[in-house]
Design an enzyme around this catalytic site. Structure first.
Site, short mmCIF file in Angstrom:
data_model
loop_
_atom_site.label_atom_id
_atom_site.label_comp_id
_atom_site.label_asym_id
_atom_site.label_seq_id
_atom_site.Cartn_x
_atom_site.Cartn_y
_atom_site.Cartn_z
CG ASP A 1 -3.59 -43.81 -31.97
OD1 ASP A 1 -3.13 -44.44 -31.01
OD2 ASP A 1 -3.71 -42.57 -31.98
CD GLU B 1 -5.21 -46.75 -28.25
OE1 GLU B 1 -4.44 -46.74 -27.27
OE2 GLU B 1 -5.22 -45.86 -29.12
#
Length: 615
Positions: free
Chosen positions: A329, A358
């Site tokens: 993330d 990400e």
């Protein structure tokens, strides 16, 4: 008699004192390790009230390579070298003034055979992204848990709805039938935020599965169940921040364990400052050190203790749960050098593993900067060691292209333009391609559940280069309006709860529309499993004409021709244009199972994809 009583009292006092001392030790992390690891030097965190008052040694002949005491007396970090140490139990002795107060056993487990050689997900896989709280409730008994503040409330879009690991495990037949080969679940670790904890990105304990999802053993069993089906499990890992309720945030090891201004400051989210040669120092600081949101304190990856803690935690989960990959993330919000150190350590431990970051940017060069061995990153002498990044520019394009007429830069031309820039990526075959995810607008909401748009979109991501990712419910035409909040794009899967009016896991209960979406997805994904050309073949694309996009995937004699007609009318192609790649006169459209004659011309129906396995 008196001497016996006195001896007994001394023994009781000694035991009570020893127990009292031992009781000071509240946490040990990692809770155990393994013999034979590449990372053989392990830094064990001991936590408890004034634990730093003790000196620590190891009974066995194992080198203690470092002892770090921070400004907080409740922490000691003890490093030991386990190279050539056999699996078994070792013993940490805690002493005061040279006298033993208590001993803590620590286990070095035996590794599973070939654990270091595990193969991560690849372009041969199709990843199914799900949010566990919204997928299926297999165990209603864990919906609310004592000691965790956020309780079950399905009436709230941001509340806990009760989905769990058992719910995922019980529906593996559904996922296998659909044709997916890997599951990426949003985080499952404990998140004790008082509200909105269902997304689990604000973690409060990173060695414990949230009890509302199940247990560590349940997670491990999920991986095992997937592996028996030749499917894979990907963990969503968070390096950038923890939740404000994390036990270490509540009692920081040191002031600089997190980034402080002092205290809270919001990120400006301007990731471009990570490589902008003209950036101001303050803009850069507020991007990298600023907190993602107020409830998520920003971890300081410039602190070696923090980086090592995160390295060990990630490796621990991979080894313990037998994971097949990570999705990281907010990867590009981390300190650049710290996250590169973290990534390299994991890839050194598991050389065939895969990690996707990400990197939510809107320019291919800027995204490519973050992939391993990037020549763009090398301009600034930087290498992330990150194998995979998410293709957000393709995602941006698919949000619009299927509703547009063809033009110089519009319609299906946006797909072509995206792949033109693949020369920027070190490994475009290892990019994650997707129509939507848990943070974006729902594809089937954008296109008003137009199954023709969905067929075009799924055909594209299933046959172009990269690793396709499907978001749960998309295969049923599930909608969700981002403007109404994240909860609306994270709706409950119909049938995941016993009281649901409809069970869309069952074909007999799906609507005709849901079944049409499902059957198309199932056909394409199950065919994709068998297509080596799509997995690793060369991509050759032709400039779209009249809003029709044609490309080929070729691996030796295995060849696939893809035609995407993005028009509202039928289109007829002159096949002579594709003669360099089209060296046969027939093929099979895997969508319709019809034989296709490929001689002079090919007529393609309006808003229709064709995936033609060439003979």
């Amino acid at each position: 008699m008196r001497s016996t009583v006195k001896y007994f009292m001394l023994l009781v006092w000694s035991c009570l004192y020893s127990y009292s001392s031992y009781a000071q030790l509240e946490k040990v992390e990692p809770p155990f390790w393994w013999a034979g690891m590449e990372k053989s030097e392990i830094q064990v965190l001991f936590y408890g009230t004034n634990i730093a008052d003790f000196s620590i040694s190891v009974q066995e002949e194992i080198p203690v390579t470092g002892v770090i005491k921070t400004e907080n007396p409740n922490y000691i970090f003890v490093s030991i070298e386990t190279q050539d140490v056999a699996a078994g139990t070792i013993h940490f002795d805690f002493k005061k003034k040279g006298k033993l107060q208590f001993t803590r056993e620590y286990e070095l487990k035996a590794r599973t055979e070939h654990a270091a050689d595990r193969k991560g997900y690849t372009s041969s896989d199709v990843i199914y992204l799900l949010m566990p709280d919204r997928f299926a409730n297999g165990d209603p008994d864990n919906d609310s848990v004592e000691g965790l503040d956020d309780k079950l409330d399905r009436s709230k879009s941001g509340g806990r709805h009760g989905g769990d690991i058992q719910g995922i495990t019980e529906h593996l037949d559904y996922l296998e039938e659909l044709g997916v080969t890997a599951i990426w679940s949003t985080p499952l670790l404990e998140d004790n935020d008082p509200a909105y904890s269902y997304h689990t990105y604000a973690q409060s304990d990173v060695y414990t599965i949230d009890p509302r999802y199940g247990s560590n053993a349940d997670y491990k069993n999920l991986a095992s169940a997937l592996h028996k089906r030749d499917m894979k499990l990907i963990m969503d890992y968070v390096t950038n921040h923890w939740g404000a309720q994390h036990w270490m945030i509540q009692d920081l090891p040191s002031y600089d364990w997190i980034n402080q201004f002092p205290g809270y400051a919001q990120s400006n989210y301007r990731m471009e400052t990570q490589f902008d040669p003209h950036k101001s120092d303050s803009d850069f600081k507020y991007c990298v050190d600023g907190w993602f949101v107020k409830t998520m304190p920003d971890l300081n990856q410039q602190n070696p203790l923090v980086v090592n803690y995160l390295i060990q935690n990630a490796i621990w989960w991979i080894e313990y749960a037998d994971l097949d990959g990570l999705r990281v993330d907010t990867y590009s919000y981390n300190d650049k050098e710290g996250i590169a150190t973290w990534t390299k350590a994991i890839m050194d431990e598991f050389p065939n593993f895969n990690i996707v970051g990400e990197v939510w940017l809107h320019n291919q060069a800027q995204i490519a900067y973050w992939q391993k061995d990037s020549k763009i990153g090398a301009i600034q002498n930087y290498n992330t060691y990150l194998p995979s990044v998410m293709d957000f520019t393709l995602h941006n394009a698919v949000e619009h292209m299927f509703a547009e007429e063809g033009g110089w830069r519009s319609g299906i031309m946006k797909a072509y333009d995206n792949f033109v820039n693949d020369f920027l990526y070190p490994n475009p075959d290892n990019l994650l391609v997707f129509l939507e995810n848990h943070d974006t607008r729902r594809f089937n909401d954008i296109y008003d559940q137009d199954i023709n748009a969905y067929k075009l979109g799924l055909s594209l991501i299933a046959t172009t280069r990269g690793i396709p990712q499907l978001y749960y419910g998309s295969e049923l035409g599930m909608r969700g309006d981002k403007s109404k909040g994240d909860g609306d794009i994270r709706r409950d899967f119909p049938g995941g709860w016993e009281a649901d009016a409809q069970n869309a896991f069952s074909a007999s209960e799906r609507t005709a529309q849901q079944q049409a979406f499902f059957e198309f997805t199932k056909k394409v994904l199950n065919w994709r499993k068998t297509s080596k050309a799509v997995h690793s073949g060369e991509l050759t694309q032709y400039i779209p004409e009249h809003n029709v996009y044609v490309y080929f995937r070729s691996l030796g004699a295995d060849q696939v021709m893809v035609v995407l007609n993005n028009n509202e009318t039928d289109q007829t192609l002159d096949l002579a244009r594709f003669a360099a790649d089209l060296k046969t006169t027939s093929g099979t459209d895997i969508i319709t199972s019809q034989t296709i004659v490929l001689t002079d011309r090919l007529t393609v129906a309006a808003k229709t994809p064709m995936i033609i396995q060439l003979n």
